[in-house]
Motif scaffolding. Structure first.
Motif, PDB file in Angstrom:
ATOM      1  N   THR A  79      -6.734   3.142  -0.684  1.00  0.00           N
ATOM      2  CA  THR A  79      -6.906   4.592  -0.621  1.00  0.00           C
ATOM      3  C   THR A  79      -5.677   5.282  -0.052  1.00  0.00           C
ATOM      4  N   ASN A  80      -4.994   4.609   0.861  1.00  0.00           N
ATOM      5  CA  ASN A  80      -3.888   5.281   1.533  1.00  0.00           C
ATOM      6  C   ASN A  80      -2.828   4.282   2.010  1.00  0.00           C
ATOM      7  N   PRO A  81      -2.151   3.629   1.041  1.00  0.00           N
ATOM      8  CA  PRO A  81      -1.166   2.628   1.448  1.00  0.00           C
ATOM      9  C   PRO A  81       0.034   3.272   2.132  1.00  0.00           C
ATOM     10  N   VAL A  82       0.715   2.486   2.967  1.00  0.00           N
ATOM     11  CA  VAL A  82       1.846   3.018   3.723  1.00  0.00           C
ATOM     12  C   VAL A  82       3.121   2.971   2.890  1.00  0.00           C
ATOM     13  N   ASP A  83       3.364   1.843   2.221  1.00  0.00           N
ATOM     14  CA  ASP A  83       4.625   1.668   1.518  1.00  0.00           C
ATOM     15  C   ASP A  83       4.561   2.240   0.092  1.00  0.00           C
ATOM     16  N   PRO A  84       5.576   3.023  -0.290  1.00  0.00           N
ATOM     17  CA  PRO A  84       5.566   3.607  -1.643  1.00  0.00           C
ATOM     18  C   PRO A  84       5.530   2.551  -2.752  1.00  0.00           C
ATOM     19  N   ARG A  85       6.071   1.353  -2.469  1.00  0.00           N
ATOM     20  CA  ARG A  85       6.030   0.299  -3.498  1.00  0.00           C
ATOM     21  C   ARG A  85       4.598  -0.170  -3.740  1.00  0.00           C
ATOM     22  N   THR A  86       3.802  -0.220  -2.658  1.00  0.00           N
ATOM     23  CA  THR A  86       2.398  -0.601  -2.816  1.00  0.00           C
ATOM     24  C   THR A  86       1.686   0.431  -3.670  1.00  0.00           C
ATOM     25  N   GLU A  87       1.898   1.695  -3.327  1.00  0.00           N
ATOM     26  CA  GLU A  87       1.250   2.779  -4.058  1.00  0.00           C
ATOM     27  C   GLU A  87       1.622   2.721  -5.541  1.00  0.00           C
ATOM     28  N   SER A  88       2.911   2.565  -5.826  1.00  0.00           N
ATOM     29  CA  SER A  88       3.369   2.497  -7.215  1.00  0.00           C
ATOM     30  C   SER A  88       2.659   1.376  -7.959  1.00  0.00           C
ATOM     31  N   TYR A  89       2.588   0.230  -7.310  1.00  0.00           N
ATOM     32  CA  TYR A  89       2.002  -0.929  -7.985  1.00  0.00           C
ATOM     33  C   TYR A  89       0.506  -0.751  -8.229  1.00  0.00           C
ATOM     34  N   ILE A  90      -0.234  -0.403  -7.194  1.00  0.00           N
ATOM     35  CA  ILE A  90      -1.695  -0.347  -7.369  1.00  0.00           C
ATOM     36  C   ILE A  90      -2.133   0.815  -8.238  1.00  0.00           C
ATOM     37  N   SER A  91      -1.306   1.850  -8.339  1.00  0.00           N
ATOM     38  CA  SER A  91      -1.749   2.979  -9.161  1.00  0.00           C
ATOM     39  C   SER A  91      -1.141   2.926 -10.563  1.00  0.00           C
ATOM     40  N   GLY A  92      -0.537   1.782 -10.905  1.00  0.00           N
ATOM     41  CA  GLY A  92      -0.076   1.598 -12.284  1.00  0.00           C
ATOM     42  C   GLY A  92       1.128   2.433 -12.638  1.00  0.00           C
ATOM     43  N   ARG A  93       2.072   2.530 -11.682  1.00  0.00           N
ATOM     44  CA  ARG A  93       3.292   3.277 -11.969  1.00  0.00           C
ATOM     45  C   ARG A  93       4.459   2.321 -12.095  1.00  0.00           C
ATOM     46  N   ILE A  94       5.536   2.833 -12.634  1.00  0.00           N
ATOM     47  CA  ILE A  94       6.742   2.022 -12.747  1.00  0.00           C
ATOM     48  C   ILE A  94       7.351   1.918 -11.356  1.00  0.00           C
ATOM     49  N   GLY A  95       7.457   0.712 -10.830  1.00  0.00           N
ATOM     50  CA  GLY A  95       7.929   0.570  -9.452  1.00  0.00           C
ATOM     51  C   GLY A  95       9.312  -0.026  -9.365  1.00  0.00           C
TER      52      GLY A  95
END
Ligand SMILES: Nc1ncnc2c1ncn2[C@@H]1O[C@H](COP(=O)(O)OP(=O)(O)OP(=O)(O)O)[C@@H](O)[C@H]1O
Ligand SMILES: [Mg+2]
Lengths: 233, 265
Positions: free
Chosen positions: B249-265
């Motif tokens: 719901t609220n990851p700290v690292d932008p790389r985590t967010e990119s990965y779990i939300s299906g973005r190009i990381g």
């Protein structure tokens, strides 16, 4: 933030956000028009606001359905999830605010059949303008993902509460002085109360912006100005 | 309000079952795991997520010394199981792997009967006293792995003759048959249909009452559903480790967010 690999996901999110902004514009206009109709005793304008609420309701339904579809198809996470939840809550808050605008329009039609209460419609309209600026600032804060602006909107809730409390006292005085104004003052009081409720929804939207950006709702209780025991709802 | 929360998500204990410190893994000159430190909790499910090739399987294999079997693989750092160094010379890797069981990414049944595949572990570790007990372990293990109904009439048939998804469940049955304290599962549901997947997830949930489970999965939804802790790996680094709820719901690292939300990381 970067684009999704599945580009349709971005399009879906943009679509629901555009819809909620459109809804916000309609609600702001409905509130301002209703307050103007009251002050100018403009039946045609009041009727327009009444009829216009159906469009706001339809938009809300569309947003909720689309958000449900995004959840089912895309299983959003993190910011995406918070965006969808925020949009759903904003749509619900705007729908309620639209209902209050419609109610204001209805009551203004009734008030037009009664003798005017000195100064009250002007005061109501000022209150409506204050609330609408709060609402539009909350929506701007959403678009800009601006936490500072959202916090500012939240602090301003007191302003509307104070306006409401002042009006409440004023109506009470009128009614005591001249019982023939009771019926009109009762309607005006409900109007003022409803506008104050819209202010609460604007604050709620501002809090959603903070949740969207920070991942959690502000912890402190928002300052509440309520000097009159009678005015609690 | 607090008592209304979904209590099943909470972690029962904060005790570390496995403690990894400054772990490095090399395949020849390739640095596959870089400086990873993490505590794997007891009585909890930990999910390892991350893009293909980031080192999930490699790190998982460190936890029961499976990397020892790969000649060019070199592991550095400390890995403790209940406070004891698993890489100590006195530790017998076979005993270790009975305690820390594993289900591999690719199903690898022994070229033996279905029955013997499951019976193998309990037999060599002397966990049963007679045939009746062994039958019981085989049956309950196959039931846990949601395979019993499909194979109960052909237990003597070769394990390799099963379908891919059935083989995967056979390997799960084989792994749980020795009642391991820690179960490492490398994409255990990759070849399973939704029903078998749900059954394996149910099994994982049951196991965590007594054991520690680590699951590698490419399904973000599965990680979110079954685990209490999530570790996100990227290019050999452990980028973020925390409560599963927070990670999704609220990851700290932008790389985590990119990965779990299906973005190009
Ligand atoms: N036996 C091996 N020999 C040489 N290199 C290896 C070996 N196993 C893995 N590697 C390399 O180590 C890195 C990590 O691989 P690993 O299998 O741990 O990734 P993974 O995260 O499990 O990926 P996947 O999700 O595709 O299973 C990769 O670059 C891989 O090429
Ligand atoms: Mg792997």
């Amino acid at each position: 933030m970067e684009q999704h690999i599945v580009s349709a996901f971005d399009r879906d999110l943009e679509a629901v956000q555009a819809q909620v902004m459109k809804m916000g514009g309609l609600v702001e206009k409905a509130l301002l028009d209703a307050a103007e109709a009251l002050e100018r005793r403009d039946e045609v304008l009041a009727e327009q606001v009444r009829a216009g609420d159906a469009a706001i309701d339809a938009l809300e339904e569309l947003i909720q359905t689309d958000c449900a579809r995004v959840i089912a198809l895309r299983a959003p996470t993190a910011t995406d999830l918070r965006t969808v939840l925020t949009v759903m809550r904003m749509a619900a808050a705007l729908e309620r605010s639209g209902d209050y605008a419609k109610n204001l329009a209805k009551r203004s039609l009734v008030l037009m059949q009664m003798s005017p209460v000195n100064g009250a419609p002007g005061a109501v309209r000022r209150m409506a303008k204050t609330v609408v600026s709060q609402l539009s600032d909350a929506l701007d804060a959403y678009i800009a993902r601006d936490v500072e602006k959202a916090k500012e909107v939240r602090r301003r809730d007191q302003e509307v509460d104070q306006m409401y409390n002042a009006l409440f006292r004023q109506f009470l005085t009128y009614m005591l002085e001249d019982p023939r104004t009771i019926s009109a003052c009762m309607h005006l009081h409900f109007i003022a109360k409803n506008i104050e409720r819209v202010g609460d929804h604007a604050t709620g939207i501002a809090e959603q912006v903070i949740y969207l950006v920070d991942g959690q709702l502000p912890a402190d209780d928002r300052p509440k100005f309520d000097s009159l025991g009678e005015s609690v709802d | 309000m607090n008592d209304m929360r979904i209590t099943e998500r909470t972690v029962q204990t904060n005790q570390a079952k496995i403690t990894a410190r400054d772990v490095q893994v090399y395949y020849g000159d390739t640095h596959a795991i870089k400086d990873v430190s993490v505590d794997i909790l007891d009585k909890a499910v930990t999910a390892f997520i991350g893009p293909s090739g980031c080192g999930k399987s490699t790190f998982l294999r460190c936890l029961n010394r499976m990397n020892d079997t790969i000649p060019i693989c070199r592991v550095e750092g400390k890995i403790l199981l209940d406070g004891e160094d698993i890489r100590d010379v006195r530790v017998d890797p076979v005993q270790l792997r009975a305690k820390v069981g594993m289900v591999f990414q690719k199903p690898n049944p022994f070229p033996k009967s279905i029955y013997d595949n499951v019976a193998y572990g309990p037999r060599i570790h002397g966990l049963v006293r007679n045939k009746a007990e062994l039958d019981e372990v085989v049956e309950s293990s196959l039931k846990k792995a949601a395979l019993w109904n499909e194979v109960k009439d052909r237990l003597a048939a070769p394990g390799t003759g099963l379908s891919g998804g059935q083989q995967q469940r056979l390997c799960i049955a084989r792994a749980v048959a020795t009642s391991p304290e820690v179960l490492l599962m490398d994409e255990p549901c990759s070849a399973l249909d939704p029903i078998a997947t749900a059954q394996v997830e149910e099994l994982i949930d049951e196991l965590r009452a007594n054991f520690s489970v680590v699951i590698v999965t490419h399904s973000m939804q599965q990680a979110a559903r079954v685990s209490q802790k999530t570790a996100f790996f990227h290019l050999g680094n452990l980028v973020e480790y925390g409560d599963t709820t927070t990670i999704f719901t609220n990851p700290v690292d932008p790389r985590t967010e990119s990965y779990i939300s299906g973005r190009i990381g």
